[in-house]
Design an enzyme around this catalytic site. Sequence first.
Site, PDB file in Angstrom:
ATOM      1  N   LEU A  38       3.433   6.097   1.343  1.00  0.00           N
ATOM      2  CA  LEU A  38       2.714   5.996   0.075  1.00  0.00           C
ATOM      3  C   LEU A  38       3.579   6.580  -1.043  1.00  0.00           C
ATOM      4  O   LEU A  38       4.357   7.509  -0.814  1.00  0.00           O
ATOM      5  CB  LEU A  38       1.385   6.759   0.160  1.00  0.00           C
ATOM      6  CG  LEU A  38       0.381   6.201   1.178  1.00  0.00           C
ATOM      7  CD1 LEU A  38      -0.842   7.120   1.272  1.00  0.00           C
ATOM      8  CD2 LEU A  38      -0.060   4.794   0.786  1.00  0.00           C
TER       9      LEU A  38
ATOM     10  N   GLU B 248      -9.247  10.933  -2.503  1.00  0.00           N
ATOM     11  CA  GLU B 248      -9.098   9.471  -2.436  1.00  0.00           C
ATOM     12  C   GLU B 248      -9.033   9.037  -0.963  1.00  0.00           C
ATOM     13  O   GLU B 248      -9.658   8.053  -0.563  1.00  0.00           O
ATOM     14  CB  GLU B 248      -7.829   9.059  -3.197  1.00  0.00           C
ATOM     15  CG  GLU B 248      -7.816   7.610  -3.659  1.00  0.00           C
ATOM     16  CD  GLU B 248      -7.478   6.616  -2.574  1.00  0.00           C
ATOM     17  OE1 GLU B 248      -8.012   5.497  -2.598  1.00  0.00           O
ATOM     18  OE2 GLU B 248      -6.668   6.962  -1.679  1.00  0.00           O
TER      19      GLU B 248
HETATM   20  P1  NDP Z   1       2.905  -4.161   6.654  1.00  0.00           P
HETATM   21  O1  NDP Z   1       2.165  -2.921   6.913  1.00  0.00           O
HETATM   22  O2  NDP Z   1       2.199  -5.303   6.006  1.00  0.00           O
HETATM   23  O3  NDP Z   1       3.533  -4.605   8.053  1.00  0.00           O
HETATM   24  C1  NDP Z   1       4.484  -5.627   8.094  1.00  0.00           C
HETATM   25  C2  NDP Z   1       4.661  -6.055   9.529  1.00  0.00           C
HETATM   26  O4  NDP Z   1       3.483  -6.743   9.950  1.00  0.00           O
HETATM   27  C3  NDP Z   1       5.797  -7.019   9.771  1.00  0.00           C
HETATM   28  O5  NDP Z   1       7.032  -6.330   9.879  1.00  0.00           O
HETATM   29  C4  NDP Z   1       5.359  -7.647  11.060  1.00  0.00           C
HETATM   30  O6  NDP Z   1       5.489  -6.735  12.141  1.00  0.00           O
HETATM   31  C5  NDP Z   1       3.869  -7.788  10.836  1.00  0.00           C
HETATM   32  N1  NDP Z   1       3.538  -9.064  10.216  1.00  0.00           N
HETATM   33  C6  NDP Z   1       3.578  -9.405   8.905  1.00  0.00           C
HETATM   34  N2  NDP Z   1       3.205 -10.666   8.729  1.00  0.00           N
HETATM   35  C7  NDP Z   1       2.905 -11.157   9.955  1.00  0.00           C
HETATM   36  C8  NDP Z   1       2.459 -12.408  10.431  1.00  0.00           C
HETATM   37  N3  NDP Z   1       2.235 -13.439   9.591  1.00  0.00           N
HETATM   38  N4  NDP Z   1       2.261 -12.558  11.753  1.00  0.00           N
HETATM   39  C9  NDP Z   1       2.479 -11.552  12.608  1.00  0.00           C
HETATM   40  N5  NDP Z   1       2.902 -10.326  12.217  1.00  0.00           N
HETATM   41  C10 NDP Z   1       3.116 -10.141  10.910  1.00  0.00           C
HETATM   42  O7  NDP Z   1       4.274  -3.814   5.848  1.00  0.00           O
HETATM   43  P2  NDP Z   1       4.649  -3.761   4.295  1.00  0.00           P
HETATM   44  O8  NDP Z   1       6.075  -3.348   4.246  1.00  0.00           O
HETATM   45  O9  NDP Z   1       4.221  -4.967   3.572  1.00  0.00           O
HETATM   46  O10 NDP Z   1       3.763  -2.537   3.736  1.00  0.00           O
HETATM   47  C11 NDP Z   1       3.998  -1.208   4.148  1.00  0.00           C
HETATM   48  C12 NDP Z   1       4.023  -0.318   2.923  1.00  0.00           C
HETATM   49  O11 NDP Z   1       2.741  -0.374   2.277  1.00  0.00           O
HETATM   50  C13 NDP Z   1       4.267   1.151   3.252  1.00  0.00           C
HETATM   51  O12 NDP Z   1       5.040   1.728   2.227  1.00  0.00           O
HETATM   52  C14 NDP Z   1       2.867   1.728   3.270  1.00  0.00           C
HETATM   53  O13 NDP Z   1       2.846   3.119   3.020  1.00  0.00           O
HETATM   54  C15 NDP Z   1       2.236   0.952   2.135  1.00  0.00           C
HETATM   55  N6  NDP Z   1       0.773   0.904   2.185  1.00  0.00           N
HETATM   56  C16 NDP Z   1       0.083   1.279   1.061  1.00  0.00           C
HETATM   57  C17 NDP Z   1      -1.283   1.212   1.024  1.00  0.00           C
HETATM   58  C18 NDP Z   1      -2.018   1.606  -0.220  1.00  0.00           C
HETATM   59  O14 NDP Z   1      -3.226   1.441  -0.291  1.00  0.00           O
HETATM   60  N7  NDP Z   1      -1.353   2.125  -1.240  1.00  0.00           N
HETATM   61  C19 NDP Z   1      -2.054   0.754   2.184  1.00  0.00           C
HETATM   62  C20 NDP Z   1      -1.245   0.379   3.320  1.00  0.00           C
HETATM   63  C21 NDP Z   1       0.128   0.455   3.297  1.00  0.00           C
HETATM   64  P3  NDP Z   1       6.777  -6.815  13.137  1.00  0.00           P
HETATM   65  O15 NDP Z   1       7.956  -6.483  12.285  1.00  0.00           O
HETATM   66  O16 NDP Z   1       6.468  -5.768  14.175  1.00  0.00           O
HETATM   67  O17 NDP Z   1       6.799  -8.205  13.679  1.00  0.00           O
END
Ligand code: NDP
Length: 218
Positions: free
Chosen positions: A25, A33
């Site tokens: 984050l 929050e």
């Molecule tokens: P995600 O958490 O969305 O995870 C991405 C992973 O999900 C990919 O690497 C893959 O895993 C899997 N994935 C994505 N698309 C698909 C698909 N179509 N089918 C199957 N698997 C899929 O990653 P992000 O990088 O987008 O987001 C993470 C960031 O967001 C962090 O910095 C976190 O702290 C932040 N965050 C913030 C929130 C907030 O409310 N401010 C809430 C949640 C996260 P694999 O590589 O294993 O195949």
Amino acid sequence: TVPLELTLVVAATARDMGIGANGGLPWTGLRKEMAYFARVTKRGDGNAVIMGRKTWDSIPPKFRPLRGRLNVVISRSFAPGLPKDPADGPDASPVEASSLEMALEYLRRAKVDSAAESANSRGGRVFVIGGAQIYGAALRLVEARRVLLTRVVSDFSCDTFFPLALGTTSVAADKTADAPTWVQRSRAEHAAWIGEEVPDGVQTEGETQYEFQMWERV
Ligand code: NDP
């Protein structure tokens, strides 16, 4: 049948919908929050939280799976097809789904302990809790009905962004003809849906200012 309904829960900067930095984050210390997030996603029985593999990795091991909710993690490295039931009861390990669609199929079919009429046969609410990739996948589905947005007024430098502009003028709105319209609901509507009062106006924790909002697709 009632379609399974997805609620996205996100905290994003007001300036550019920033949600993450360096795998975590952008901010720290938003204790109230995070407590709001926990209460809202736990309230009622049988709720599920769906997250991407990177978001799962960002949660300290001692806090995961998130307690009191069925955790569903999505990764391309998981076996294709319908996910298996978690090994040791709903709180012990996450459901491993190879796509968001498989996660939803799992929730539609999951064992019912109540005679809930919901399309989510478990009877609870289904929350999509990030990150950007999984929010993006969810927003492409008609099931995505609502966003519980914590609008972070203070600015933070981010490398990951929520892929939909909600009340943010500096991000180009999606102008395609069939793009859904998102409207902000009133504080009373928001409170009625989450089942608790919504703190009014801008909140301050440490040096960070934010506001709780609810948006719905119309
Ligand atoms: P995600 O958490 O969305 O995870 C991405 C992973 O999900 C990919 O690497 C893959 O895993 C899997 N994935 C994505 N698309 C698909 C698909 N179509 N089918 C199957 N698997 C899929 O990653 P992000 O990088 O987008 O987001 C993470 C960031 O967001 C962090 O910095 C976190 O702290 C932040 N965050 C913030 C929130 C907030 O409310 N401010 C809430 C949640 C996260 P694999 O590589 O294993 O195949």
